[in-house]
Design an enzyme around this catalytic site. Sequence first.
Site, mmCIF file in Angstrom:
data_model
loop_
_atom_site.group_PDB
_atom_site.id
_atom_site.type_symbol
_atom_site.label_atom_id
_atom_site.label_comp_id
_atom_site.label_asym_id
_atom_site.label_seq_id
_atom_site.Cartn_x
_atom_site.Cartn_y
_atom_site.Cartn_z
ATOM 1 N N LYS A 489 6.955 -30.712 -0.800
ATOM 2 C CA LYS A 489 8.143 -31.333 -1.379
ATOM 3 C C LYS A 489 8.554 -32.554 -0.546
ATOM 4 O O LYS A 489 8.154 -32.679 0.620
ATOM 5 C CB LYS A 489 9.286 -30.307 -1.396
ATOM 6 C CG LYS A 489 9.591 -29.735 -0.018
ATOM 7 C CD LYS A 489 10.496 -28.511 -0.098
ATOM 8 C CE LYS A 489 10.747 -27.928 1.279
ATOM 9 N NZ LYS A 489 11.431 -26.649 1.240
ATOM 10 N N ARG A 585 21.630 -19.447 -2.019
ATOM 11 C CA ARG A 585 21.418 -20.785 -2.555
ATOM 12 C C ARG A 585 21.035 -20.572 -4.023
ATOM 13 O O ARG A 585 21.894 -20.568 -4.883
ATOM 14 C CB ARG A 585 20.325 -21.488 -1.749
ATOM 15 C CG ARG A 585 20.166 -22.945 -2.057
ATOM 16 C CD ARG A 585 19.284 -23.656 -1.021
ATOM 17 N NE ARG A 585 17.911 -23.173 -0.988
ATOM 18 C CZ ARG A 585 16.964 -23.667 -0.193
ATOM 19 N NH1 ARG A 585 17.241 -24.664 0.644
ATOM 20 N NH2 ARG A 585 15.739 -23.188 -0.216
ATOM 21 N N HIS A 614 13.870 -16.357 0.464
ATOM 22 C CA HIS A 614 13.804 -17.343 1.540
ATOM 23 C C HIS A 614 14.706 -16.893 2.681
ATOM 24 O O HIS A 614 15.835 -16.460 2.447
ATOM 25 C CB HIS A 614 14.263 -18.694 0.987
ATOM 26 C CG HIS A 614 13.942 -19.866 1.868
ATOM 27 N ND1 HIS A 614 12.796 -19.941 2.629
ATOM 28 C CD2 HIS A 614 14.617 -21.028 2.092
ATOM 29 C CE1 HIS A 614 12.789 -21.096 3.290
ATOM 30 N NE2 HIS A 614 13.883 -21.770 2.982
ATOM 31 N N CYS A 761 21.344 -51.875 12.970
ATOM 32 C CA CYS A 761 21.644 -52.656 11.764
ATOM 33 C C CYS A 761 20.819 -52.122 10.594
ATOM 34 O O CYS A 761 20.053 -51.188 10.741
ATOM 35 C CB CYS A 761 21.301 -54.131 11.964
ATOM 36 S SG CYS A 761 21.871 -54.840 13.500
ATOM 37 N N ASP A 763 18.223 -53.511 8.918
ATOM 38 C CA ASP A 763 16.780 -53.715 8.992
ATOM 39 C C ASP A 763 16.254 -53.892 10.413
ATOM 40 O O ASP A 763 15.064 -54.092 10.614
ATOM 41 C CB ASP A 763 16.382 -54.974 8.209
ATOM 42 C CG ASP A 763 16.991 -54.970 6.828
ATOM 43 O OD1 ASP A 763 16.687 -54.028 6.080
ATOM 44 O OD2 ASP A 763 17.779 -55.891 6.535
HETATM 45 C C1 LIG Z 1 11.086 -25.789 2.259
HETATM 46 C C2 LIG Z 1 10.856 -24.379 1.976
HETATM 47 C C3 LIG Z 1 9.963 -23.620 2.744
HETATM 48 C C4 LIG Z 1 9.291 -24.146 3.979
HETATM 49 O O1 LIG Z 1 10.180 -24.074 5.057
HETATM 50 P P1 LIG Z 1 9.763 -24.593 6.523
HETATM 51 O O2 LIG Z 1 10.917 -24.228 7.363
HETATM 52 O O3 LIG Z 1 9.571 -26.040 6.403
HETATM 53 O O4 LIG Z 1 8.522 -23.873 6.849
HETATM 54 C C5 LIG Z 1 9.689 -22.335 2.331
HETATM 55 N N1 LIG Z 1 10.292 -21.796 1.254
HETATM 56 C C6 LIG Z 1 11.196 -22.469 0.517
HETATM 57 C C7 LIG Z 1 11.821 -21.818 -0.653
HETATM 58 C C8 LIG Z 1 11.515 -23.779 0.854
HETATM 59 O O5 LIG Z 1 12.413 -24.456 0.135
#
Ligand SMILES: *Cc1c(COP(=O)(O)O)cnc(C)c1O
Length: 818
Positions: A489, A585, A614, A761, A763
């Site tokens: 991502k 989340r 997560h 600044c 740039d």
């Molecule tokens: C970004 C993300 C990860 C990876 O996390 P890291 O800390 O970069 O390893 C894993 N799972 C989800 C759902 C994420 O959004």
Amino acid sequence: MLDFNQLYTVFGGGLLQLAQPLPIIHLLTDSRKLSQPAGTLFFAIRGRYNDGHKYLHQLYLQGVRQFVVEQGDAAELRQRYPEANLLQVPDSLAALQQLAAWHRSRFQIPVVGITGSNGKTIVKEWLAQLLSPDELTVKSPRSYNSQLGVPLSVWQMDQNHTFAIFEAGISQPGEMEKLQRVIQPTLGIFTNIGSAHDEGFASHQQKVAEKLQLFKGVDLLFYCADHTLVHEAVQAEGIKSFTWSRTQAADVTISGTSTVGHKTIIVFKWQGRKERLAIPFTDEASVENALHCVAFLLYRNLPLSEIQDRLDRLHPVAMRLEMKEAINSCYLIDDTYNNDLAGLAIALDLLMNQPQRGRHTVILSDLLESGLPEEKLYRQVAELVQARGVERLIAIGEKVSRYSSLFSVPTEFYTSTADFLAQFQPAQFRNELILVKGARVFEFEKIVQAFQQKVHGTVLEVNLDALVHNLNYYRSKLAPDVRLMVMVKAFAYGSGSFEVANLLQFHRVDYLAVAYADEGVMLRENGITLPIMVMNPSPDSFAKLRQYTLEPEIYSAEQLEAFVSSLEKGAPSKIHLKLDTGMHRLGFTAEDFDALFILLQQHPQVQVVSAFSHLAGADEAVHNDFSQQQISQFRGMAAEVEARLGYSVIKHILNSAGIVRFPEHQLDMVRLGIGIYGVEATGTAQEALRPVSTLKTTVSQVKQIKQGETVGYSRKGMAASDTTIATIAIGYADGYDRRFSNGVGHVLIHGQRCPLIGNVCMDMCMVDVTGLPVKAGDEAIVFGPRLTLVELAKSIGTIPYELLTNVSSRVKRIFYAE
Ligand SMILES: *Cc1c(COP(=O)(O)O)cnc(C)c1O
């Protein structure tokens, strides 16, 4: 020529099957590098991260008929590969080394073995060049100096060669003895001893002793007697030596060194006379590398004037292959130092790993000093170029032109570089990935210049080898059947996008994940075929998900309802269920399950591929209890998901930090993110990773300001005394955080830390370079291996993730392999 029959006599083992007498011409250990199946012998090697046995079947289908294996039931192997010659050995790598050692022992030419902490590759390349008027040298391609690389290097030896140079590199005790048996050097060069690979050895003494194993049987060892540890060990071992020194009597005693312009003048005593030579470099490392070569030429009794002539032609060796942006949306891989068959194969591999860069074009000069008869050589070149999928070849040189009939890839021939440049029309190159590979004398740097686009001073360099290293580190932590999803991502955390995805696809990860549908579409449009999960798909992107076979994360019943109603009736589709276990989340809680499963029952064509959650605090030990709680809650919820669905799904919860902290909870898959980009999020294993990105800019102007004068907007920077400042070409619009203003941040110029003065600044920004010989055009490192993201993030109270992903899209990305 050796055939399979005789292999048995070289290293024994169990002959499982001899289906046909075949010659052994090419040795293969990496299935992806197959180019000429006939005459190839594949060694199935089990490495730390991969197992060659997995690729036997595929190679058999591609026409390979000779295999050395460790594992497998004899009857079954014979049945699966009826036309193959099969030999079973206890250790395939050892067998490969034995075969190379056997090959080596057939030649009576001088063989130079080079080892040491630094400079091996450069000394090897320079020495080969310096000897080229007299010798036809075979040498290790690039830095092929490992347990695997050395045997493959030695295998190149051929009757026509008159001289050989091989480098040997080790990372732990016991390795050099094996390399010595393969190389069997008659002469040695010990470049120096430093801290590389210290972690594998108890002390520097032990490391020196181990390295000296290479020189067991040499007639003469060349080294600099100023490296005390090396000197003492060589003396103790009684190895006959040829030394140079700046501090003591030696075969070549240096009495003075001075810099004149771009040259270093060396005054030295040689055979009782005072002599001088000019080395065309001024940095210490290059001078040391050149002096090893000078010692070698003196030992060969070359006249001083001749040595000087040859030294004048030395150039820096490009240690890495860089992919640069060029005119008309082309990319260029610049590999203009030398041109031999092995080096060409390596460069073509890099090309092959970037299928999306449009048409693949190679600009190639004559291959010099191959030792092969010309026709045989160019036949091999033609086969290699064809096998690696090159679509357009531009061949420059009288020799290659003579063999034009051998090339089946569309090829234009030119007799010289000047001839090509005279007819060069930029418009004929568009959307191509161009490999420029030429022997030194062809001066292909002129071609590179013609293609090059001036890049705005700020670039983000991405080290593809470091990415692979980090990937392998995390892989080594995974239990055998655990799958790997890599998060790409936000432009792969700022490090590129399809370039990184490409590499991951090549290295066979199981899944990719992106945040938005558009990111997935872009990967698909660039030829990424791995399964891709989209974490935050909006209803207006559902059609795209279908069109590009992207798999949505589903986190609520309403979202699932919208998704299924966007599907054509009955059309199958795959989804991933996000469960909320405490991050709060996105995701389903247990209370949402009834609504979810009613919908799923109504739409059996929707397949739940995975269920995941997560961790909110995997990076910090203080949250361990909470993480454990999340994990056990997840296990319970996932079990219920499977029970209600009536089938099993892929279950995953660990991110990068989780992989390190909770190895017992890998479940069916893990999701690797920041770790692959070189930041170890728990902070406990940072040294196991390699930094991936370096953000660099250049100095635009240097000026003196007086005590009390101010610098920049709001007059925030105040010179406490007379100060030299440098203005560098990076600002907050490039992603350089404004919180670095006024001495909080610093950059590296000439390796020195230079603090920010005044506000950042848009740039540009200004840094204090008082007392340093800084001039316009010099490079400034904003972050990189020696100025880490972790340290910088801490200094402004943020996290490395933010610094990485903030690097703006106007900053050019340069990808390179070492
Ligand atoms: C970004 C993300 C990860 C990876 O996390 P890291 O800390 O970069 O390893 C894993 N799972 C989800 C759902 C994420 O959004």
